[in-house]
Motif scaffolding. Structure first.
Motif, mmCIF file in Angstrom:
data_model
loop_
_atom_site.group_PDB
_atom_site.id
_atom_site.type_symbol
_atom_site.label_atom_id
_atom_site.label_comp_id
_atom_site.label_asym_id
_atom_site.label_seq_id
_atom_site.Cartn_x
_atom_site.Cartn_y
_atom_site.Cartn_z
ATOM 1 N N VAL A 1 0.860 -1.182 0.000
ATOM 2 C CA VAL A 1 0.000 0.000 0.000
ATOM 3 C C VAL A 1 0.892 1.226 0.000
ATOM 4 O O VAL A 1 1.919 1.251 0.674
ATOM 5 N N CYS A 2 0.531 2.226 -0.802
ATOM 6 C CA CYS A 2 1.218 3.511 -0.723
ATOM 7 C C CYS A 2 0.162 4.608 -0.678
ATOM 8 O O CYS A 2 -0.722 4.666 -1.536
ATOM 9 N N SER B 1 -0.236 -3.231 7.217
ATOM 10 C CA SER B 1 -1.667 -2.936 7.091
ATOM 11 C C SER B 1 -2.402 -3.379 8.358
ATOM 12 O O SER B 1 -3.401 -2.764 8.735
ATOM 13 N N THR C 1 3.035 -0.902 4.170
ATOM 14 C CA THR C 1 2.288 0.324 3.933
ATOM 15 C C THR C 1 3.211 1.523 4.052
ATOM 16 O O THR C 1 3.726 1.809 5.131
#
Lengths: 518, 518
Positions: A192-193, A229, A242
């Protein structure tokens, strides 16, 4: 090479060129683990690590306990084929998932724009760089206040977690929708970014942003470490890496850093300007050697919600307006080619520019009422310029513009002009020295450059110097999903930026006042 | 320099010398965080990181989300003094705790010996290297079986977690007791180092060890990554760094590796032997260039529980025995100087040696009953040699030895001899080439070297070549608590060891049989 001239596909290819050389935020390794024997009596995980070392070239491999337990089960399958999902962390390799068989074809990442008003996401196939789904949702925090200040105040009351949960829930809804559209299992999202302004970043982390209201305007954190996450409460692979874009200060968030990354500002010798006109008029000026940033409190005019008939850039919103100089009759185009229900930011700027060019508006933003057009109406006792009549049959509202709406836009314009002027002055440059202007934010996508120049919102430059980044946060986030090495560049940008505190700058109000004219 | 010649205090000093140059498993940094201002408007955590970088010399600092939240609260204290507890991880610094003020004086680590029968711990003051408490408990897994095989079988039934919990609970009891004795708060324990045999290591991690029973005897893991106490369920600082000694195979566990580390086997040119006689007779032979290991299934004779009057080395256990060659009358010393309740391993070996030297025992381990002593008794129809009569008044049991007890000890001895012989043969060395013998395990502490030599349990070497490590697991664990650099050495030891699978070695049984004599 400029993103401006790249379509989605070309962009993807460009990114993939780079990506193939660099590790993505997470990497998958399909391994065939040698069967143990009296001669090769290494432990199961030690044999996996030996294969992983060969595959990754990294010697220090870290496992969480939760995954060690899954191994024996996985390894005593008929075949010893497994797929390891891992993250490169300097000279470390962090194992974040183990699957039996070959799952390298299910390798997904999520780019998130943590917008104050709208949260947008892109589900990215990390193998190909393709975007599989791009849903957006109204930020669930809206119920605690339309604007940042209200939410900061609410957070100050100690209700940070309510705001955090509202945001996390919005993101989880987006994850659900994106996975539904693409038909994939959320547990295959391993990276995730996210990018957002400094307040959104704090609330995403559950950190109290309320101190940032008072001088010296100090955030709790600018450079956020990579988290999982699971820590954040995102409903994907629990150990998904993340990354959250760093902020450069309370008023200069990761959304702008992401935009600068996408604009490759550090790659250019030439002077470039990143212009993000949303709740604030934020901008970054500079090149590979220096970056100067400032924000003029613009008021939310251009994000909709202030102009009486304003709408976000969504189906039914008028996004282009022309007014015939002879007949003074307006014509317009509507997003989605349906009947109009309001004006989005770009339509708002268009209509002001067109009213001025048609001589229906003076330089101070007042209607010239003795100009004879049947478009003058009176609504709630004020004169307005009517673009589209209400249609009681299909229950559609009227779309018009008031002098108050125009004043709001001109205030925004004045703030942007004042900020840019001070930035340029402080480095002894003129507007003409700006070789390229990157416009970011959903606003920038739709805005007609000529209209924005006409009302003075954009600097007076050849239109071919303007490049629309689209959503800079998402574009920057996607680049890091596909190339973790860019994290270093994002840090450099954040550290390189000198932030000019314009709210306390003596010259600001003066220029602001004198710039409140078309 | 040999540990053997060092008392507890000198050992501590020696360790501290090294320790001051090297980081302990966790390190505390007392920081004075600069107050923010318009000129220094870095985020709170960014200012802490800047101070941490200066203090630690490491640039990459990792925070878990759970600690980021604690900061604002901590930093808005009247003073900006905080103490960071962190772990060095290559070029990374992992923050594991944040406290307001200066808590550098409360910095504790826990060394654990995960014994099959007894779990022992040492609470270490990481600043000084001193041991503050050293409690031990019977391994709670006992209720699932006295010996390893029974527990392996139980684990194979899918009840791994019951065994894990039993062990974790035992360790938590030890933590409680140790903290009670030292009067410290368990949350100030930020480092743990544990050593145990491969089965105990697996059960400590909740991994199923039952595969290790069958050829090719493969553990799930040999080299265990550093974990957090929270993952394991230890009731101390949740992010406490927990290092578990690597195993070299199913039959050569971290307890032996820890012993080799404490014995500094890699520092020596001279040939050294590490001898750990417990449930098995395990040994490592070698020097800095090579390490050869083997284990003879010795049976649990020397751990107590098999000899009829056996006791662990605890108050009331006879640990030394002499038999007057003239009167054939025994005299003995008892741990704790109280009335005897049984024989510990060392007492057992003493009495056998003394019976033999007094001509009451032949080389096959049979009583020579026509030797006239009033110590022959008949218990349950068998002849025994009575050391201490029962005392019905104070309800104390009789302490005696049977021929069956003696056969058990001789089997153990035979296993040790067979294993050592094969190890020496395979590298073309003779017993006399062994320059130093390190004896480990609670057994080795009390054992009279001359008696062990007399019955052939220890190799026939000058007694000054024998060095008692005491509890090798605890000693090795303590060294790593105080000097994380030693982790690399522990890995080298585990990787260097060549393990000879004696159970399948043709010569073993032959030598074993011929060695079953005194």
């Amino acid at each position: 090479m400029h993103l401006a001239y790249l379509g989605e596909e070309t962009l993807t290819n460009l990114i993939m060129e780079v990506r193939c050389k660099m590790p993505a935020l997470t990497v998958k390794y399909h391994l065939d683990i040698p069967t143990p024997s009296l001669n090769n009596n290494k432990g199961d995980i030690d044999r996996i690590n030996a294969s992983l070392e060969r595959a990754s070239g990294l010697r220090r491999i870290h496992w969480p306990l939760s995954l060690l337990g899954s191994i024996s089960g996985t390894l005593w399958l008929p075949s010893n084929q497994i797929t390891i999902t891992a993250a490169h962390d300097g000279d470390r390799l962090r194992v974040i998932a183990v699957d039996p068989g070959d799952t390298t074809s299910s390798h997904f990442g999520l780019a998130i724009d943590l917008g104050t008003t709208v949260v947008a996401a892109e589900l990215i196939d990390i193998r190909t760089g393709q975007c599989l789904a791009a849903p957006s949702e109204v930020n669930g925090q809206i119920e605690y206040g339309e604007d940042l200040l209200t939410r900061l105040h609410f957070a100050g009351q100690g209700d940070v977690d309510a705001l955090r949960m509202a945001l996390i829930n919005t993101v989880n809804q987006l994850i659900n929708r994106a996975c539904g559209i693409a038909g994939i299992d959320p547990s295959h999202i391993s990276a995730v970014c996210a990018a957002g302004n400094t307040t959104m970043t704090h609330l995403f982390l559950g950190l109290d942003p309320s101190h940032m209201r008072q001088e010296p305007f100090i955030p709790i954190i600018n450079h956020v470490p990579i988290l999982t996450s699971g820590e954040l409460g995102l409903e994907i692979a629990p150990l998904a890496q993340t990354y959250i874009f760093p902020s450069a200060g309370s008023f200069l968030g990761g959304d702008l850093i992401a935009g600068s990354l996408a604009a490759r500002m550090l790659d250019h010798d030439e002077i470039t300007l990143l212009l993000d006109i949303g709740t604030n008029g934020e901008m970054i000026l500079g090149n590979k050697d220096w970056l100067l940033a400032g924000a003029g409190a613009a008021g939310p005019a251009l994000e909709g919600g202030v102009a009486e008939c304003a709408r976000r850039a969504e189906p039914g919103a008028i996004e282009r307006v022309k007014i015939d100089p002879a007949t003074l009759e307006p014509s317009y185009s509507v997003i989605g080619d349906i009947s109009p229900i309001g004006l989005c930011g770009s339509g708002l700027v268009d209509v002001i520019a067109q009213l001025y060019l048609a001589g229906l508006l003076d330089a101070t933003g007042r209607f010239i009422l003795d100009k004879d057009t049947n478009r003058w109406r009176t609504v709630n006792g004020r004169t307005v310029y009517m673009l589209a009549e209400a249609d009681s049959a299909s229950d559609l509202p009227a779309t018009y513009i008031t002098e108050k709406d125009i004043q709001n836009v001109l205030r925004t314009k004045a703030a942007v002009v004042a900020a840019l002027t001070i930035l340029l002055d402080s480095v002894g440059l003129a507007v003409s020295d700006i070789q390229r202007v990157y416009t970011a934010g959903s606003f920038g996508v739709h805005l007609a450059v000529d209209s924005a120049i006409a009302i003075g919102l954009y600097p007076k430059l050849p239109t071919d110097r303007f490049v629309s980044l689209g959503n800079g946060s998402l574009r920057g986030a996607r680049e890091i999903l596909l190339n973790a090495e860019k994290i270093e560049e994002a840090c450099q940008i954040a550290d390189k930026i000198t932030y000019l505190e314009l709210n306390v700058h003596p010259g600001f109000m003066e220029i602001f006042r004198s710039a409140k004219y078309i």
